[in-house]
Design an enzyme around this catalytic site. Structure first.
Site, mmCIF file in Angstrom:
data_model
loop_
_atom_site.group_PDB
_atom_site.id
_atom_site.type_symbol
_atom_site.label_atom_id
_atom_site.label_comp_id
_atom_site.label_asym_id
_atom_site.label_seq_id
_atom_site.Cartn_x
_atom_site.Cartn_y
_atom_site.Cartn_z
ATOM 1 N N GLU A 103 52.360 33.837 77.260
ATOM 2 C CA GLU A 103 53.000 32.926 76.318
ATOM 3 C C GLU A 103 51.896 32.149 75.620
ATOM 4 O OE1 GLU A 103 56.630 29.636 76.165
ATOM 5 O OE2 GLU A 103 55.478 29.882 78.029
ATOM 6 N N GLU A 143 59.453 22.818 69.628
ATOM 7 C CA GLU A 143 60.015 22.622 70.956
ATOM 8 C C GLU A 143 60.019 21.132 71.257
ATOM 9 O OE1 GLU A 143 59.551 23.931 75.671
ATOM 10 O OE2 GLU A 143 58.311 24.896 74.129
#
Length: 340
Positions: free
Chosen positions: A228, A320
Protein backbone atom coordinates in the site's frame (compact mmCIF):
# COMPACT_ATOMS: atom_id res chain seq x y z
CA UNK A 1 34.10 -9.05 -106.01
CA UNK A 2 33.66 -5.77 -107.86
CA UNK A 3 32.93 -2.62 -106.01
CA UNK A 4 29.31 -2.39 -107.18
CA UNK A 5 28.47 -5.80 -105.83
CA UNK A 6 30.06 -4.89 -102.48
CA UNK A 7 27.87 -1.79 -102.23
CA UNK A 8 24.75 -3.84 -103.00
CA UNK A 9 25.60 -6.43 -100.32
CA UNK A 10 26.32 -3.71 -97.73
CA UNK A 11 23.04 -1.95 -98.50
CA UNK A 12 21.11 -5.20 -98.17
CA UNK A 13 22.71 -5.98 -94.86
CA UNK A 14 21.86 -2.51 -93.59
CA UNK A 15 18.21 -2.96 -94.59
CA UNK A 16 18.07 -6.35 -92.90
CA UNK A 17 19.63 -4.88 -89.74
CA UNK A 18 17.16 -2.00 -89.71
CA UNK A 19 14.21 -4.27 -90.21
CA UNK A 20 15.20 -6.54 -87.33
CA UNK A 21 15.80 -3.73 -84.82
CA UNK A 22 13.42 -3.86 -81.81
CA UNK A 23 10.99 -1.01 -81.32
CA UNK A 24 11.79 0.90 -78.06
CA UNK A 25 9.14 0.41 -75.30
CA UNK A 26 7.87 3.20 -73.07
CA UNK A 27 9.17 2.86 -69.45
CA UNK A 28 6.54 1.68 -66.95
CA UNK A 29 6.94 4.36 -64.29
CA UNK A 30 4.47 4.46 -61.37
CA UNK A 31 2.85 7.83 -60.75
CA UNK A 32 4.46 9.88 -57.97
CA UNK A 33 2.92 9.19 -54.54
CA UNK A 34 2.48 11.90 -51.92
CA UNK A 35 1.04 11.81 -48.40
CA UNK A 36 -0.39 14.59 -46.25
CA UNK A 37 -0.97 14.37 -42.49
CA UNK A 38 -4.51 15.23 -41.36
CA UNK A 39 -6.03 15.81 -37.91
CA UNK A 40 -3.28 17.89 -36.29
CA UNK A 41 -4.48 20.27 -33.55
CA UNK A 42 -4.83 23.88 -34.64
CA UNK A 43 -3.46 25.29 -31.37
CA UNK A 44 -1.10 24.30 -28.56
CA UNK A 45 -1.89 21.17 -26.57
CA UNK A 46 -1.73 20.62 -22.83
CA UNK A 47 0.39 17.89 -21.27
CA UNK A 48 -1.59 14.65 -21.18
CA UNK A 49 -3.90 15.44 -24.08
CA UNK A 50 -4.28 12.85 -26.83
CA UNK A 51 -5.34 13.03 -30.46
CA UNK A 52 -5.33 10.90 -33.59
CA UNK A 53 -3.54 11.65 -36.87
CA UNK A 54 -4.13 10.04 -40.25
CA UNK A 55 -2.70 10.48 -43.74
CA UNK A 56 -4.26 11.30 -47.09
CA UNK A 57 -2.48 9.45 -49.93
CA UNK A 58 -2.41 10.77 -53.51
CA UNK A 59 -3.36 9.21 -55.89
CA UNK A 60 -6.14 7.54 -53.94
CA UNK A 61 -5.58 4.10 -55.45
CA UNK A 62 -1.82 4.14 -54.91
CA UNK A 63 -0.19 1.39 -52.89
CA UNK A 64 2.04 3.43 -50.57
CA UNK A 65 2.90 0.55 -48.28
CA UNK A 66 3.10 0.81 -44.50
CA UNK A 67 2.98 4.29 -42.99
CA UNK A 68 5.70 4.76 -40.37
CA UNK A 69 5.15 7.39 -37.66
CA UNK A 70 7.88 9.09 -35.62
CA UNK A 71 8.43 12.02 -33.27
CA UNK A 72 11.43 14.33 -33.30
CA UNK A 73 11.23 14.53 -29.48
CA UNK A 74 9.22 11.81 -27.66
CA UNK A 75 9.71 13.73 -24.39
CA UNK A 76 7.41 16.43 -25.84
CA UNK A 77 4.98 14.22 -27.78
CA UNK A 78 5.08 10.52 -28.57
CA UNK A 79 3.26 8.73 -31.38
CA UNK A 80 2.45 5.07 -31.82
CA UNK A 81 2.33 2.91 -34.95
CA UNK A 82 -1.27 3.94 -35.66
CA UNK A 83 -0.83 7.72 -35.50
CA UNK A 84 -2.17 8.23 -32.00
CA UNK A 85 -0.29 11.02 -30.21
CA UNK A 86 0.18 11.78 -26.50
CA UNK A 87 1.47 15.18 -25.34
CA UNK A 88 4.23 14.39 -22.83
CA UNK A 89 6.00 17.60 -21.82
CA UNK A 90 6.33 21.29 -22.50
CA UNK A 91 8.11 22.14 -25.77
CA UNK A 92 8.02 21.89 -29.55
CA UNK A 93 8.46 18.88 -31.80
CA UNK A 94 7.50 17.44 -35.17
CA UNK A 95 5.43 14.35 -35.89
CA UNK A 96 6.37 12.69 -39.20
CA UNK A 97 4.68 10.12 -41.40
CA UNK A 98 6.67 8.24 -44.05
CA UNK A 99 5.54 5.75 -46.69
CA UNK A 100 8.22 4.65 -49.14
CA UNK A 101 9.82 7.83 -50.48
CA UNK A 102 6.84 10.00 -49.56
CA UNK A 103 6.67 11.82 -46.22
CA UNK A 104 5.01 14.69 -44.41
CA UNK A 105 5.38 16.29 -40.98
CA UNK A 106 3.44 18.59 -38.67
CA UNK A 107 4.63 20.85 -35.88
CA UNK A 108 3.30 20.19 -32.37
CA UNK A 109 3.41 22.68 -29.49
CA UNK A 110 2.79 21.49 -25.92
CA UNK A 111 2.21 23.64 -22.85
CA UNK A 112 2.43 22.48 -19.25
CA UNK A 113 -0.66 22.43 -17.06
CA UNK A 114 -1.07 24.95 -14.25
CA UNK A 115 -4.00 23.91 -12.02
CA UNK A 116 -3.69 27.10 -9.99
CA UNK A 117 -4.37 29.13 -13.15
CA UNK A 118 -6.11 26.88 -15.66
CA UNK A 119 -9.87 26.72 -15.83
CA UNK A 120 -11.67 23.43 -15.36
CA UNK A 121 -14.39 23.37 -12.76
CA UNK A 122 -17.20 20.85 -12.47
CA UNK A 123 -18.24 19.89 -16.01
CA UNK A 124 -21.11 17.62 -16.98
CA UNK A 125 -23.89 16.14 -14.92
CA UNK A 126 -23.10 15.51 -11.28
CA UNK A 127 -23.81 12.05 -9.89
CA UNK A 128 -24.00 11.49 -6.13
CA UNK A 129 -23.25 8.30 -4.24
CA UNK A 130 -23.76 7.86 -0.50
CA UNK A 131 -21.76 4.64 -0.35
CA UNK A 132 -22.48 1.84 2.12
CA UNK A 133 -21.12 1.32 5.61
CA UNK A 134 -18.07 -1.01 5.66
CA UNK A 135 -18.44 -1.77 1.94
CA UNK A 136 -16.51 -0.38 -1.00
CA UNK A 137 -18.73 1.16 -3.69
CA UNK A 138 -17.12 1.77 -7.09
CA UNK A 139 -18.23 3.84 -10.08
CA UNK A 140 -16.94 4.91 -13.51
CA UNK A 141 -16.35 8.57 -14.33
CA UNK A 142 -17.66 9.88 -17.65
CA UNK A 143 -15.36 9.12 -20.58
CA UNK A 144 -12.17 9.65 -18.58
CA UNK A 145 -11.36 5.95 -18.28
CA UNK A 146 -11.05 6.44 -14.52
CA UNK A 147 -12.82 4.62 -11.73
CA UNK A 148 -13.90 5.96 -8.36
CA UNK A 149 -14.58 4.43 -4.97
CA UNK A 150 -16.03 5.36 -1.60
CA UNK A 151 -15.69 3.46 1.70
CA UNK A 152 -16.38 4.39 5.31
CA UNK A 153 -17.13 3.23 8.83
CA UNK A 154 -20.17 5.01 10.23
CA UNK A 155 -21.52 8.52 9.73
CA UNK A 156 -23.21 10.36 6.87
CA UNK A 157 -20.90 10.61 3.87
CA UNK A 158 -21.17 11.19 0.12
CA UNK A 159 -19.36 12.03 -3.08
CA UNK A 160 -20.65 13.94 -6.11
CA UNK A 161 -18.51 13.36 -9.21
CA UNK A 162 -18.63 14.96 -12.65
CA UNK A 163 -17.96 13.80 -16.20
CA UNK A 164 -14.53 15.48 -16.37
CA UNK A 165 -13.28 13.80 -13.16
CA UNK A 166 -13.73 16.67 -10.71
CA UNK A 167 -15.72 15.97 -7.56
CA UNK A 168 -17.02 17.15 -4.20
CA UNK A 169 -17.03 14.91 -1.16
CA UNK A 170 -18.04 15.27 2.50
CA UNK A 171 -18.04 13.23 5.71
CA UNK A 172 -19.86 13.68 9.02
CA UNK A 173 -19.47 11.65 12.22
CA UNK A 174 -17.40 8.89 10.59
CA UNK A 175 -14.70 6.78 12.20
CA UNK A 176 -12.84 6.46 8.91
CA UNK A 177 -13.66 7.78 5.44
CA UNK A 178 -11.95 6.96 2.14
CA UNK A 179 -12.70 8.33 -1.33
CA UNK A 180 -10.53 8.03 -4.44
CA UNK A 181 -10.65 8.49 -8.20
CA UNK A 182 -8.19 7.26 -10.83
CA UNK A 183 -6.84 4.05 -12.35
CA UNK A 184 -8.09 0.61 -11.37
CA UNK A 185 -6.43 -2.37 -13.02
CA UNK A 186 -7.49 -5.41 -10.84
CA UNK A 187 -5.73 -8.24 -9.00
CA UNK A 188 -4.54 -9.99 -12.18
CA UNK A 189 -2.85 -6.87 -13.50
CA UNK A 190 0.43 -7.16 -15.40
CA UNK A 191 1.04 -3.38 -15.27
CA UNK A 192 4.60 -2.74 -14.09
CA UNK A 193 4.97 0.75 -12.54
CA UNK A 194 8.46 0.97 -14.06
CA UNK A 195 6.90 0.83 -17.55
CA UNK A 196 4.42 3.64 -16.87
CA UNK A 197 4.51 7.39 -16.32
CA UNK A 198 1.96 8.47 -13.72
CA UNK A 199 1.14 12.17 -13.48
CA UNK A 200 -1.57 13.96 -11.54
CA UNK A 201 -2.56 17.63 -11.75
CA UNK A 202 -4.99 18.80 -9.08
CA UNK A 203 -6.62 21.73 -7.34
CA UNK A 204 -8.86 21.46 -4.29
CA UNK A 205 -10.18 23.36 -1.31
CA UNK A 206 -11.19 21.88 2.03
CA UNK A 207 -13.25 22.73 5.10
CA UNK A 208 -13.84 21.26 8.57
CA UNK A 209 -11.76 18.56 10.21
CA UNK A 210 -10.64 14.97 9.65
CA UNK A 211 -10.27 13.47 13.10
CA UNK A 212 -6.94 12.07 14.23
CA UNK A 213 -5.27 11.65 10.81
CA UNK A 214 -5.73 12.51 7.15
CA UNK A 215 -4.04 12.00 3.79
CA UNK A 216 -4.72 13.94 0.57
CA UNK A 217 -2.77 13.06 -2.57
CA UNK A 218 -2.04 9.77 -4.34
CA UNK A 219 -2.89 6.35 -2.93
CA UNK A 220 -2.79 2.85 -4.32
CA UNK A 221 -1.84 -0.80 -4.08
CA UNK A 222 0.44 -3.20 -5.89
CA UNK A 223 0.27 -6.99 -6.04
CA UNK A 224 3.13 -9.51 -5.75
CA UNK A 225 4.35 -8.07 -3.50
CA UNK A 226 1.31 -6.64 -1.76
CA UNK A 227 2.13 -2.99 -1.00
CA UNK A 228 0.00 0.00 0.00
CA UNK A 229 1.51 3.36 -0.98
CA UNK A 230 0.76 7.03 -0.29
CA UNK A 231 2.08 10.27 -1.78
CA UNK A 232 0.80 12.87 0.67
CA UNK A 233 0.61 16.45 -0.61
CA UNK A 234 -1.98 17.88 1.78
CA UNK A 235 -3.71 17.05 5.07
CA UNK A 236 -5.89 18.35 7.88
CA UNK A 237 -3.44 17.04 10.48
CA UNK A 238 0.04 16.24 9.21
CA UNK A 239 0.70 12.51 9.69
CA UNK A 240 3.31 11.76 12.36
CA UNK A 241 5.86 9.03 12.95
CA UNK A 242 3.27 6.91 14.77
CA UNK A 243 1.48 6.47 11.44
CA UNK A 244 4.41 6.57 9.02
CA UNK A 245 6.90 4.15 10.57
CA UNK A 246 10.63 4.22 9.84
CA UNK A 247 12.14 7.09 7.88
CA UNK A 248 14.01 5.71 4.86
CA UNK A 249 15.20 8.88 3.15
CA UNK A 250 14.10 12.03 1.36
CA UNK A 251 14.32 13.65 -2.05
CA UNK A 252 13.21 16.68 -4.04
CA UNK A 253 10.68 16.53 -6.85
CA UNK A 254 8.06 18.91 -8.30
CA UNK A 255 9.79 21.79 -6.54
CA UNK A 256 9.57 20.48 -2.97
CA UNK A 257 11.14 18.10 -0.48
CA UNK A 258 9.46 14.79 0.38
CA UNK A 259 10.30 12.48 3.27
CA UNK A 260 10.09 8.73 2.65
CA UNK A 261 8.81 6.28 5.29
CA UNK A 262 8.02 2.59 5.51
CA UNK A 263 5.57 1.05 7.94
CA UNK A 264 4.64 -2.60 8.50
CA UNK A 265 0.97 -3.50 8.86
CA UNK A 266 0.62 -6.79 10.74
CA UNK A 267 -2.52 -8.82 10.06
CA UNK A 268 -4.56 -5.84 8.95
CA UNK A 269 -7.31 -5.42 6.31
CA UNK A 270 -6.12 -5.17 2.70
CA UNK A 271 -7.40 -5.62 -0.85
CA UNK A 272 -6.79 -9.36 -0.43
CA UNK A 273 -8.24 -9.74 3.06
CA UNK A 274 -6.37 -9.72 6.36
CA UNK A 275 -2.64 -9.67 5.59
CA UNK A 276 0.75 -8.48 6.78
CA UNK A 277 2.20 -5.99 4.28
CA UNK A 278 4.31 -2.81 4.05
CA UNK A 279 3.03 0.71 3.62
CA UNK A 280 5.18 3.22 1.73
CA UNK A 281 4.77 6.94 2.41
CA UNK A 282 6.19 9.95 0.60
CA UNK A 283 5.14 13.07 2.53
CA UNK A 284 5.62 16.62 1.30
CA UNK A 285 7.21 18.81 3.95
CA UNK A 286 4.89 21.75 3.13
CA UNK A 287 1.22 21.13 2.30
CA UNK A 288 -0.32 22.49 -0.89
CA UNK A 289 -3.78 22.57 -2.49
CA UNK A 290 -2.79 22.59 -6.18
CA UNK A 291 0.03 21.39 -8.37
CA UNK A 292 1.59 18.43 -10.18
CA UNK A 293 2.50 15.05 -8.68
CA UNK A 294 5.01 12.99 -10.67
CA UNK A 295 4.05 9.71 -9.03
CA UNK A 296 6.56 7.71 -11.09
CA UNK A 297 9.43 9.74 -9.60
CA UNK A 298 8.29 8.64 -6.13
CA UNK A 299 8.13 5.00 -7.23
CA UNK A 300 11.67 5.23 -8.60
CA UNK A 301 12.80 6.63 -5.26
CA UNK A 302 11.03 3.83 -3.37
CA UNK A 303 12.85 1.22 -5.45
CA UNK A 304 16.23 2.93 -4.92
CA UNK A 305 15.69 2.61 -1.16
CA UNK A 306 14.93 -1.11 -1.41
CA UNK A 307 11.16 -0.56 -1.15
CA UNK A 308 10.08 -2.98 -3.86
CA UNK A 309 6.78 -2.56 -5.69
CA UNK A 310 4.71 -5.16 -7.53
CA UNK A 311 2.21 -5.01 -10.38
CA UNK A 312 -0.11 -2.03 -10.17
CA UNK A 313 -3.56 -2.82 -8.78
CA UNK A 314 -4.85 0.76 -8.48
CA UNK A 315 -3.63 4.34 -8.29
CA UNK A 316 -5.98 7.14 -7.31
CA UNK A 317 -6.15 10.77 -6.29
CA UNK A 318 -7.37 10.26 -2.77
CA UNK A 319 -8.72 11.65 0.50
CA UNK A 320 -8.73 9.69 3.74
CA UNK A 321 -10.19 11.16 6.94
CA UNK A 322 -9.82 9.50 10.31
CA UNK A 323 -13.01 11.04 11.67
CA UNK A 324 -14.43 14.53 12.12
CA UNK A 325 -16.78 16.49 9.89
CA UNK A 326 -15.45 18.08 6.74
CA UNK A 327 -15.48 18.41 2.97
CA UNK A 328 -13.14 18.57 -0.01
CA UNK A 329 -13.99 20.23 -3.33
CA UNK A 330 -11.72 19.18 -6.21
CA UNK A 331 -12.22 21.67 -9.06
CA UNK A 332 -9.28 20.53 -11.22
CA UNK A 333 -8.16 16.96 -11.80
CA UNK A 334 -6.19 15.49 -14.66
CA UNK A 335 -4.39 12.14 -14.46
CA UNK A 336 -2.33 10.18 -16.98
CA UNK A 337 -0.61 6.79 -16.83
CA UNK A 338 1.48 7.55 -19.92
CA UNK A 339 -0.36 5.23 -22.28
CA UNK A 340 -1.58 6.49 -25.65
Amino acid sequence: MNRRIVWIVQAALALISTGCAREPHATDESPAISIAIKGAPESSMLVGEKFSLNVEITPEDADAGTVVWSSSDPAVAKVNAYGYVLAKGKGECEISATAGRASDKVAISVNDRDPARDEMGHVGSGKTDQGRNNNTVTFSVGNTGWSGKIWYQGGNNSVTYYDNGTFKTSWNGTNNYVMGLGYYYDKDSDVDPKDMQYDCYFRHSKTGSAGGYSYIGIHGWTMDPLVEFYIVDDWYNKPGANLLGQKKGEFTVDGANYEIYQNLRVQQPSITGTQTYPQYFSVRTVARQSGHIDASAHFTKFESLGMRMGKMYELMYYIEAGGGTGSLDCTYLFMSDGRI
